[in-house]
Design an enzyme around this catalytic site. Structure first.
Site, PDB file in Angstrom:
ATOM      1  N   GLU A 299      78.526   6.231  75.503  1.00  0.00           N
ATOM      2  CA  GLU A 299      77.358   7.013  75.126  1.00  0.00           C
ATOM      3  C   GLU A 299      76.089   6.216  75.440  1.00  0.00           C
ATOM      4  O   GLU A 299      75.670   5.381  74.621  1.00  0.00           O
ATOM      5  CB  GLU A 299      77.393   7.333  73.634  1.00  0.00           C
ATOM      6  CG  GLU A 299      78.584   8.141  73.198  1.00  0.00           C
ATOM      7  CD  GLU A 299      78.280   8.971  71.968  1.00  0.00           C
ATOM      8  OE1 GLU A 299      78.414  10.187  72.046  1.00  0.00           O
ATOM      9  OE2 GLU A 299      77.880   8.401  70.940  1.00  0.00           O
TER      10      GLU A 299
ATOM     11  N   ASN B 296      80.591  15.648  66.775  1.00  0.00           N
ATOM     12  CA  ASN B 296      80.022  14.776  65.740  1.00  0.00           C
ATOM     13  C   ASN B 296      78.893  15.556  65.068  1.00  0.00           C
ATOM     14  O   ASN B 296      77.824  15.720  65.643  1.00  0.00           O
ATOM     15  CB  ASN B 296      79.490  13.498  66.410  1.00  0.00           C
ATOM     16  CG  ASN B 296      78.707  12.621  65.439  1.00  0.00           C
ATOM     17  OD1 ASN B 296      78.764  12.818  64.228  1.00  0.00           O
ATOM     18  ND2 ASN B 296      77.990  11.652  65.973  1.00  0.00           N
ATOM     19  N   TRP B 297      79.162  16.030  63.859  1.00  0.00           N
ATOM     20  CA  TRP B 297      78.178  16.888  63.182  1.00  0.00           C
ATOM     21  C   TRP B 297      77.034  16.087  62.564  1.00  0.00           C
ATOM     22  O   TRP B 297      76.078  16.654  62.071  1.00  0.00           O
ATOM     23  CB  TRP B 297      78.866  17.733  62.113  1.00  0.00           C
ATOM     24  CG  TRP B 297      79.835  18.745  62.664  1.00  0.00           C
ATOM     25  CD1 TRP B 297      80.100  19.009  63.983  1.00  0.00           C
ATOM     26  CD2 TRP B 297      80.671  19.644  61.920  1.00  0.00           C
ATOM     27  NE1 TRP B 297      81.039  20.000  64.104  1.00  0.00           N
ATOM     28  CE2 TRP B 297      81.409  20.416  62.852  1.00  0.00           C
ATOM     29  CE3 TRP B 297      80.871  19.874  60.554  1.00  0.00           C
ATOM     30  CZ2 TRP B 297      82.326  21.389  62.457  1.00  0.00           C
ATOM     31  CZ3 TRP B 297      81.791  20.850  60.156  1.00  0.00           C
ATOM     32  CH2 TRP B 297      82.505  21.596  61.108  1.00  0.00           C
ATOM     33  N   LYS B 298      77.170  14.784  62.549  1.00  0.00           N
ATOM     34  CA  LYS B 298      76.152  13.901  61.954  1.00  0.00           C
ATOM     35  C   LYS B 298      75.821  14.376  60.524  1.00  0.00           C
ATOM     36  O   LYS B 298      76.690  14.889  59.853  1.00  0.00           O
ATOM     37  CB  LYS B 298      74.919  13.834  62.845  1.00  0.00           C
ATOM     38  CG  LYS B 298      75.259  13.542  64.304  1.00  0.00           C
ATOM     39  CD  LYS B 298      74.081  13.099  65.100  1.00  0.00           C
ATOM     40  CE  LYS B 298      74.484  12.967  66.561  1.00  0.00           C
ATOM     41  NZ  LYS B 298      73.514  12.301  67.382  1.00  0.00           N
TER      42      LYS B 298
ATOM     43  N   GLY C 130      70.905  12.802  72.023  1.00  0.00           N
ATOM     44  CA  GLY C 130      69.946  13.649  71.315  1.00  0.00           C
ATOM     45  C   GLY C 130      68.606  13.783  72.028  1.00  0.00           C
ATOM     46  O   GLY C 130      67.633  14.273  71.450  1.00  0.00           O
TER      47      GLY C 130
ATOM     48  N   SER D  65      73.933  14.247  75.133  1.00  0.00           N
ATOM     49  CA  SER D  65      73.344  15.523  75.558  1.00  0.00           C
ATOM     50  C   SER D  65      74.271  16.353  76.446  1.00  0.00           C
ATOM     51  O   SER D  65      73.828  16.978  77.414  1.00  0.00           O
ATOM     52  CB  SER D  65      71.991  15.285  76.250  1.00  0.00           C
ATOM     53  OG  SER D  65      71.082  14.692  75.335  1.00  0.00           O
TER      54      SER D  65
ATOM     55  N   GLU E 291      73.813   5.263  66.442  1.00  0.00           N
ATOM     56  CA  GLU E 291      72.955   5.414  65.255  1.00  0.00           C
ATOM     57  C   GLU E 291      73.366   4.432  64.159  1.00  0.00           C
ATOM     58  O   GLU E 291      72.527   3.951  63.406  1.00  0.00           O
ATOM     59  CB  GLU E 291      72.991   6.876  64.763  1.00  0.00           C
ATOM     60  CG  GLU E 291      72.186   7.776  65.683  1.00  0.00           C
ATOM     61  CD  GLU E 291      72.686   9.199  65.786  1.00  0.00           C
ATOM     62  OE1 GLU E 291      73.429   9.653  64.898  1.00  0.00           O
ATOM     63  OE2 GLU E 291      72.347   9.860  66.796  1.00  0.00           O
TER      64      GLU E 291
ATOM     65  N   GLY F 196      77.242  15.830  70.128  1.00  0.00           N
ATOM     66  CA  GLY F 196      76.413  15.837  68.924  1.00  0.00           C
ATOM     67  C   GLY F 196      75.796  17.207  68.710  1.00  0.00           C
ATOM     68  O   GLY F 196      76.441  18.124  68.199  1.00  0.00           O
ATOM     69  N   GLY F 197      74.529  17.352  69.122  1.00  0.00           N
ATOM     70  CA  GLY F 197      73.771  18.584  68.855  1.00  0.00           C
ATOM     71  C   GLY F 197      74.518  19.865  69.194  1.00  0.00           C
ATOM     72  O   GLY F 197      74.531  20.813  68.396  1.00  0.00           O
TER      73      GLY F 197
ATOM     74  N   HIS G 274      78.996   4.107  66.413  1.00  0.00           N
ATOM     75  CA  HIS G 274      78.035   5.047  67.011  1.00  0.00           C
ATOM     76  C   HIS G 274      76.677   4.358  67.106  1.00  0.00           C
ATOM     77  O   HIS G 274      76.325   3.560  66.241  1.00  0.00           O
ATOM     78  CB  HIS G 274      77.949   6.308  66.143  1.00  0.00           C
ATOM     79  CG  HIS G 274      77.160   7.398  66.796  1.00  0.00           C
ATOM     80  ND1 HIS G 274      75.793   7.413  66.783  1.00  0.00           N
ATOM     81  CD2 HIS G 274      77.556   8.480  67.504  1.00  0.00           C
ATOM     82  CE1 HIS G 274      75.375   8.479  67.466  1.00  0.00           C
ATOM     83  NE2 HIS G 274      76.426   9.136  67.902  1.00  0.00           N
TER      84      HIS G 274
HETATM   85  C1  PEP Z   1      76.355  11.779  69.644  1.00  0.00           C
HETATM   86  O1  PEP Z   1      75.687  11.707  68.641  1.00  0.00           O
HETATM   87  O2  PEP Z   1      77.429  11.181  69.708  1.00  0.00           O
HETATM   88  C2  PEP Z   1      75.845  12.592  70.752  1.00  0.00           C
HETATM   89  C3  PEP Z   1      76.442  12.488  71.917  1.00  0.00           C
HETATM   90  O3  PEP Z   1      74.769  13.394  70.489  1.00  0.00           O
HETATM   91  P1  PEP Z   1      74.121  14.494  71.480  1.00  0.00           P
HETATM   92  O4  PEP Z   1      75.252  15.274  72.090  1.00  0.00           O
HETATM   93  O5  PEP Z   1      73.247  15.330  70.602  1.00  0.00           O
HETATM   94  O6  PEP Z   1      73.349  13.738  72.511  1.00  0.00           O
END
Ligand code: PEP
Length: 255
Positions: free
Chosen positions: A169, A9-11, A175, A214, A98, A235-236, A96
């Protein structure tokens, strides 16, 4: 056996240059995808470009969100499920945290999106998970059950989950650098599978349940080694080609 899925997920990150460099690096290191499926979910403006770069690679494409109304119409700023399909998306991330916390998406909105995605032939990656205070007050299963029940109560219902994915999640792990322990994650994944099995054991048995929060190369293998963890939503770490590729490899070897 369920085929693992690792989805990035590049956000809201990237530029034309950064996106083409990232895809280039991913494709040069991707290797064997027989046991692990890989998907990337770029921001809307780059979907067409990434679709072209990925053509023939076997790496799947997904959107990060979509309109809760299907078809076309006067919905300024929205992107439809059909548009995502038209651009070559197989997946769409729905609900998600967010979207839920920053943009007020409710369980009912996510359920409506799930219906629209199912009708359009998109495989939804439905995100569920608890906030830190919900975990600390022992309400993790209650929250996840409520989010799941909205999906199970949608028109597509449990049958829609035959062509969908759930991502657990925990919001406190997204994040933040804090990851659920493999045992904590496995416990919730097993709970999710059982809750769906109560409606349809066969669909529950074939359903891929991803962990997100994470995930890094350093912790991926242990997480993916759990019996009910079928890959990750990343994500990151998905923005760093080497790290993302190492996570994909961990999904390959960790099972
Ligand atoms: C996400 O945004 O779905 C996610 C899991 O982010 P991160 O890996 O950065 O925690």
């Amino acid at each position: 056996m369920r085929r693992a899925l690792v989805a990035g997920n590049w956000k809201m990150n990237g530029s034309r240059t950064a996106v083409s460099v990232l895809v280039d690096r991913l494709l040069s290191g991707i290797g064997d995808r027989e046991t692990t499926e890989v998907a990337v979910c770029p921001p809307f403006p780059y979907l067409g470009m990434v679709a072209e770069l990925l053509a023939g690679s076997g790496v799947a494409l997904g959107g990060q969100n979509m309109c809760e109304v299907g078809g076309a119409g006067a919905y300024t700023g929205e992107v439809s499920a059909e548009m995502l399909r038209d651009l070559g998306c197989q997946y769409v991330i729905l609900g998600h945290s967010e979207r839920r916390t920053l943009y007020g998406e409710t369980d009912q909105m996510v359920a409506r999106k799930f219906d629209v995605a199912s009708t359009a032939g998109l495989e939804a990656i439905v995100c569920v998970g608890e906030l830190l205070d919900e975990r600390q007050s022992g309400r993790t299963e209650q929250v996840v059950a409520r989010q799941l029940d909205a999906i199970l109560g949608s028109q597509a219902g449990v049958d829609g989950l035959a062509n969908a994915v759930i991502a657990y999640e925990p919001v406190w792990a997204i994040g933040t650098g804090m990851t659920a322990t493999p045992e904590q994650a496995q416990q919730v994944h097993a709970f999710i599978r059982q809750r769906i099995a109560a409606h349809n054991p066969q669909i529950a048995g074939g359903l891929r349940i991803l962990y997100g929060g994470s995930v890094k190369a350093a912790n991926a293998a242990e997480l993916f080694g759990q019996p009910d963890i079928d890959g990750g939503l990343i994500g990151g770490a998905a923005l760093q080609a080497e790290e993302f590729l190492a996570i994909c490899r961990a999904a390959h070897t960790g099972r």
